[in-house]
Design a protein around this motif. Structure first.
Motif, short mmCIF file in Angstrom:
data_model
loop_
_atom_site.label_atom_id
_atom_site.label_comp_id
_atom_site.label_asym_id
_atom_site.label_seq_id
_atom_site.Cartn_x
_atom_site.Cartn_y
_atom_site.Cartn_z
N VAL A 7 0.76 -1.35 0.02
CA VAL A 7 0.07 0.02 -0.16
C VAL A 7 0.96 1.14 -0.04
N LEU A 8 0.52 2.04 -0.92
CA LEU A 8 0.97 3.50 -0.97
C LEU A 8 0.13 4.47 -0.06
N LEU A 9 0.42 4.99 0.87
CA LEU A 9 -0.37 6.20 1.77
C LEU A 9 0.08 7.44 1.28
N ILE A 10 -0.60 8.23 0.69
CA ILE A 10 -0.46 9.68 0.31
C ILE A 10 -1.18 10.46 1.34
N GLU A 11 -0.67 10.76 2.50
CA GLU A 11 -1.36 11.60 3.68
C GLU A 11 -0.37 12.59 4.19
N ASP A 12 -0.63 13.86 4.28
CA ASP A 12 0.03 14.78 4.92
C ASP A 12 -0.18 14.87 6.53
N ASP A 13 -1.24 14.34 6.90
CA ASP A 13 -1.39 14.28 8.46
C ASP A 13 -0.91 13.28 9.22
N GLU A 14 0.03 13.38 10.11
CA GLU A 14 0.84 12.20 10.76
C GLU A 14 -0.11 11.52 11.62
N LYS A 28 -4.81 -9.89 10.11
CA LYS A 28 -4.30 -11.05 10.05
C LYS A 28 -4.13 -11.52 8.74
N GLU A 29 -5.26 -11.32 7.99
CA GLU A 29 -5.26 -11.66 6.56
C GLU A 29 -6.17 -10.94 5.78
N PRO A 30 -5.56 -10.36 4.72
CA PRO A 30 -4.20 -10.26 4.23
C PRO A 30 -3.54 -9.56 4.90
N ARG A 31 -2.10 -9.66 4.79
CA ARG A 31 -1.15 -8.53 5.42
C ARG A 31 -0.80 -7.36 4.58
N PHE A 32 -0.66 -6.32 5.32
CA PHE A 32 -0.33 -5.14 4.54
C PHE A 32 0.99 -4.61 4.89
N ASP A 33 1.76 -3.98 3.61
CA ASP A 33 2.99 -3.35 3.84
C ASP A 33 2.86 -1.90 3.17
N ILE A 34 3.12 -0.99 4.35
CA ILE A 34 2.46 0.55 4.07
C ILE A 34 3.78 1.20 3.76
N THR A 35 3.84 1.97 2.75
CA THR A 35 4.83 3.20 2.40
C THR A 35 3.97 4.49 2.55
N TRP A 36 4.63 5.41 3.29
CA TRP A 36 3.84 6.82 3.73
C TRP A 36 4.75 7.74 3.14
N VAL A 37 3.94 8.66 1.94
CA VAL A 37 4.59 9.72 1.57
C VAL A 37 3.39 10.97 1.95
N THR A 38 3.99 12.20 1.47
CA THR A 38 3.03 13.29 1.87
C THR A 38 2.65 14.13 0.84
N ASN A 39 3.20 13.93 -0.54
CA ASN A 39 2.74 14.75 -1.57
C ASN A 39 3.05 14.00 -2.73
N SER A 40 2.68 14.71 -4.09
CA SER A 40 2.68 13.86 -5.32
C SER A 40 4.15 13.65 -5.68
N ASP A 53 0.27 -2.40 -4.82
CA ASP A 53 -1.02 -2.81 -5.25
C ASP A 53 -2.13 -1.75 -5.38
N ILE A 54 -2.08 -1.12 -4.19
CA ILE A 54 -3.12 -0.07 -4.29
C ILE A 54 -2.63 1.25 -3.65
N CYS A 55 -3.28 2.37 -3.99
CA CYS A 55 -2.74 3.76 -3.34
C CYS A 55 -4.03 4.17 -2.48
N VAL A 82 -6.70 3.51 -7.03
CA VAL A 82 -6.68 4.59 -6.05
C VAL A 82 -7.93 4.86 -5.30
N VAL A 83 -7.83 4.77 -4.09
CA VAL A 83 -9.09 4.85 -3.24
C VAL A 83 -8.71 6.33 -2.59
N ILE A 84 -9.94 7.11 -2.60
CA ILE A 84 -9.78 8.69 -2.04
C ILE A 84 -10.32 8.48 -0.51
N LEU A 85 -9.29 9.35 0.42
CA LEU A 85 -9.86 9.44 1.77
C LEU A 85 -10.18 10.81 2.14
N THR A 86 -11.14 11.15 2.81
CA THR A 86 -11.46 12.53 3.05
C THR A 86 -12.29 12.77 4.52
#
Length: 670
Positions: A7-14, A28-40, A53-55, A82-86
């Protein structure tokens, strides 16, 4: 889905990052591997370093929003759901991000709800479906590219083969080359072998691409098998073998099949039997067979039995695989690419049947195949009574007549056999391969004042059969005598054909005495000199002159022909072959040159290559006709031309490279 989702998480709020990461880490299933960035910018850098696999994309990112980031991702060619979070739900925002290409839209309050995980899963599934669609498209494009390459390869190989085979034929025919005749024959034989390998490769390619389609039609079984016997009997006799076709029990008179492909299977099996048999015989046995798994449906079965070298039992399955050959066969130097039996298996499968082999090394082989004969419940059953072909060329014909005879048969070899018999009686011979071309030939001959005196018309032909052709001739008030030729032997057939309006009936294989009676009845008996063309008496009886033209309908005058071909070797060869036949021939190596020559010269015919440096042949054809409306165009191509395009441009004749002397003889008189 995979056990580990990247998972790539694009989020500027810690705080929101920790909230999302904490929830995903508890799964427990499935397992997630998260990479965090704050901008494009950071997101693009992450995409370059790692596969995701997903953003998950926050809608508000300081100076940016989700629409800006989506635009950047799409511009970089990154294909990822890409799933948008608001922070809060907004219908307008939802519509905007979905139009921009987002996979879904969620509020951050839903992160810990079941809907969040469903959304993740649905986005991943949609991505897998899209990836499969993209892969299918890639495979389709690759197959199209392969088909285009093979078509181009076939064209490129056929063009030099035209020169190899054509010039070799010219050298063989030259009496000054008798001392090297054996060497020239070897070149010619191997050139024809190379052509047969090319045809097999192209057939196999169409089969593997699932583009080989059958064209079933009603087939008179007795006539069909008589033709097969006539075609293969000479090859068997050359090796001192006896070829027989037997039918121990009654079979349907008419079956539903693709005659071209059924003939291809039979000829391949019989040719192999003859090739691998040094003494003895080759038998073809036909019967009906209730095949397992067909709910008692009757199948037609063919068995080709030889007394040849046979094969080891452990090798029998391999021979039906492409490019497979038995080592002992290879050592015997029989050659081939190992495609013939593989093609037969695929063709038989398309006919609704199966093929098998039973063989013992040193004791011969039996190849059996079945086919679906169609609805035969209404068909009368009869024994397949095939007469043995007579020896047609051993002795001359005693009759000497004058007149013009048109022979109509869809099998070229049988046209030549009949033509040779007629020419031995010194009559002039012309040919047509179906009813439409026969109608055209007869009517044009009458308009030009050189009518035919007799038409020998096969009954079963493609495009237009013999009965329909006769009816069309009579509608045009043509009273030329037309004699039917048929291999069928059902009761009452002869009378029914006479009732249709035929002037007589000849059975296949044609007996000399019966043919002489017909020629004596409808032509003019002479005392040994051709009345119409006394200077051509000897030529008329020569086998080389039996293949008269389809286009000029047997006229003895030389024709004016324009060869439009960019390959100078192939063009000069066709020019040389046609000049030897007494025609006036010019060459154009491009469409522009062809149009210029048509403006300044009159031509009767044009041999048109489909691939020229400045024009495609079908684009050039109407321009040529605008300049010379009466021009007969013959397509010359390295691959099978499209039938619809031929019909659209009113082109009724096509030659497939390599173009041989015999091919040109079919079109033009020597």
């Amino acid at each position: 889905m995979s056990d580990l989702i990247r998972v790539l998480l694009i989020e500027d709020d810690e705080d929101d990052y920790f909230l999302t990461a904490d929830y995903l880490s508890q799964c427990k299933e499935p397992r997630f591997d998260i990479t965090w960035v704050t901008n494009s910018a950071e997101a693009v850098a992450a995409f370059r370093c790692k596969l995701f696999d997903i953003c998950l994309l926050d809608y508000i990112l300081g100076a940016e929003n989700a629409l800006d980031v989506l635009s950047v991702i799409k511009s970089k060619g990154i294909n990822i759901p890409v799933v948008i979070l608001t922070g809060q739900s907004d219908t307008k925002v939802d519509e905007m991000v979905m139009r921009a290409g987002a996979a879904d839209y969620l509020t951050k309050s839903e992160i810990e709800s079941p809907r969040f995980m469903r959304t993740m899963r649905y986005a991943m599934v949609r991505r897998e479906i899209e990836n499969e669609r993209i892969e299918r498209h890639k495979v389709e494009q690759q197959n199209k590219a392969k088909d285009k390459f093979l078509a181009h390869l076939g064209h490129e190989l056929r063009t030099p083969l035209t020169s190899i085979l054509g010039y070799t034929e010219l050298l063989i025919d030259d009496s000054q080359n008798q001392r090297i005749n054996q060497e020239l024959s070897i070149i010619h034989t191997n050139g024809k072998h190379l052509l047969s390998l090319l045809n097999d490769l192209l057939d196999m390619s169409r089969i593997m691409a699932n583009k080989l389609e059958l064209a079933p039609k009603d087939v008179d079984l007795a006539g069909f098998m008589t033709d097969v016997h006539s075609l293969m009997n000479l090859a068997a006799k050359d090796k001192g073998l006896q070829l027989s076709i037997d039918c121990p029990a009654p079979v349907p008179e008419v079956i539903r099949a693709d005659p071209t492909r059924l003939r291809q299977v039979l000829i391949n099996l019989i040719s192999n039997a003859v090739k691998f048999t040094d003494n003895g015989k080759v038998e073809v046995i036909i019967d009906m067979f209730h095949q397992m798994g067909t709910q008692g449906k009757e199948m037609l079965r063919f068995r080709v039995i030889d007394s040849g070298i046979g094969m080891p039992p452990d090798k029998l399955e391999d021979i039906f695989h492409p490019f497979e050959q038995i080592e002992d066969v290879m050592r015997a130097n029989h050659g081939g690419a190992g495609l013939g039996l593989a093609i037969c298996r695929e063709l038989v499968s398309k006919m609704g049947g199966e093929i098998s082999v039973d063989s013992a090394f040193g004791k011969g082989s039996t190849f059996s195949f079945t086919m679906d004969p169609g609805n035969i419940s209404e068909q009368p059953r009869e024994a397949l009574n095939l007469a043995s072909p007579s020896t047609r060329t051993a002795t001359g014909m005693n009759l000497h007549v004058s007149g013009r005879v048109l022979i109509v048969d869809d099998l070229r070899e049988l046209r030549r056999l009949t033509g040779h018999l007629v020419s031995q009686c010194h009559a002039q011979v012309a040919y047509a391969e179906n009813g439409v071309k026969a109608l055209e030939a007869v009517l044009i001959a009458e308009q030009e004042g050189h009518p035919f005196h007799l038409v020998l018309m096969d009954i079963h032909m493609p495009v237009m059969n013999g009965i329909d052709a006769l009816k069309a001739l009579r509608k045009h008030n043509c009273q030329t005598a037309v004699v039917a030729i048929t291999a069928a032997s059902r009761k009452g057939l002869r009378q029914s054909l006479l009732d249709e309006g035929f002037d007589g009936v000849l059975g296949k294989p044609i007996e000399k005495n019966a043919l002489m009676e017909v020629l004596d009845k409808y032509l003019i008996r002479t005392s040994g000199v051709d009345i119409e063309h006394p200077d051509n008496a000897s030529a008329a009886s020569s086998e080389k002159s039996t293949e008269a033209p389809l286009l000029n309908n047997g006229l003895s005058q030389g024709q004016r022909i324009l060869v439009i071909e960019d390959d100078i070797d192939a063009a000069e060869l066709m020019q040389l072959l046609l000049i030897h036949q007494g025609h006036q021939v010019d060459i154009a190596q491009s469409g522009e040159e062809a149009m210029k020559k048509l403006h300044h010269n009159d031509f009767d015919h044009a041999l048109l290559d489909l691939t020229l440096p400045d024009y495609q042949g079908f684009d050039l054809a109407p321009k040529l006709r605008n300049i010379a409306p009466g021009l007969n165009i013959v397509v010359v191509s390295g691959r099978e031309p499209d039938a619809h395009q031929l019909e659209e441009h009113h082109i009724y004749h096509a030659l497939l490279k390599p173009v041989s002397k015999q091919d040109l003889t079919r079109l033009f008189e020597e």
